[in-house]
Motif scaffolding. Structure first.
Motif: not given
Length: 242
Positions: A50-71
């Motif tokens: 909402a701050v950055l604006g829909d037209g400029h940003v994509e979002t993804y949910t990830v737990d960066n401590q999970d290597e499989g999720q990073l892959h």
């Protein structure tokens, strides 16, 4: 020579929903970049969008401590130009602290960045860059954070090693001092926050705490300057020199 720019570049920020990561996203968008932000909290990602604006940003949910999720994350993202990895949550303690405390920084700050780079490489443009994040405590440790200091030092060494291994992809490190953000302050009384900021202000040359935008400016420089690699920059107000 024309000025360096991030215009039409695609930037991935893991930990981009708040603090330095969000400020970097804002700075990159201001330069005409497209930004991908990833983080653990879907609600914070939506707030950031909402701050950055829909037209400029994509979002993804990830737990960066999970290597499989990073892959999986990088498989979904596809090709991009720059990676910044500020996302981390850890506990600092002395050498006598529990193993859980001692391991927390490496588990939440070192290995997530290491694994993010590992899985980003196949999709990162050869003329692109990586910016890792350590912390000035690694260069000037206090008496209550042996493993935290070691972790930050390891990240700075990792940056140099990756700059050699991955060239011509550029790899650098940002090592900030205390920055005024909400990071690790949730549920903490304002008086405790203020006391911590005041203590840090007395430990650096400029006599104040930094702002997220100032640290983000350093990240933008490291992404956009095509002749800087293997470096660690310290937006810390002169903390390591005091």
């Amino acid at each position: 020579m024309a000025g360096h720019t991030l215009h039409n570049q695609r930037i991935v920020i893991i930990g981009g929903s708040s603090g330095i990561g969000l400020a970097t996203a804002q700075g990159a968008i201001a330069e005409g970049a497209q930004v991908v932000i990833a983080g653990r909290s879907s609600s914070k990602l939506e707030q950031a969008k909402a701050v950055l604006g829909d037209g400029h940003v994509e979002t993804y949910t990830v737990d960066n401590q999970d290597e499989g999720q990073l892959h999986s994350l990088f498989e979904q993202i596809g090709p991009f130009d720059h990676l910044f990895t500020p996302g981390a949550s850890y506990v600092r303690g002395p050498i006598t602290a529990s193993s859980e405390v001692a391991h927390s920084c490496f588990n939440a700050k070192f290995w997530p960045q290491y694994n993010a780079v590992k899985h980003a490489i196949p999709r990162l443009h050869r003329n692109g860059s990586i910016v890792l994040m350590s912390g000035a405590f690694g260069q000037r440790p206090l008496a209550d954070g042996a493993s935290y200091a070691a972790c930050n030092g390891a990240i700075e060494s990792l940056g140099k090693a990756l700059a050699v291994e991955l060239a011509p992809i550029r790899v650098n490190v940002i090592s900030p001092g205390t920055i005024r953000t909400a990071f690790n302050w949730e549920g903490t009384p304002q008086s405790v926050r203020d006391a911590s900021y005041d203590a840090y202000a007395q430990m650096n040359l400029l006599g104040r705490v930094g702002y997220a935008e100032e640290a983000a400016h350093t990240v933008i420089y490291l992404m956009s300057n095509g002749y800087t690699t293997g470096s660690t920059l310290f937006p810390d107000g002169g903390y390591i020199l005091r």
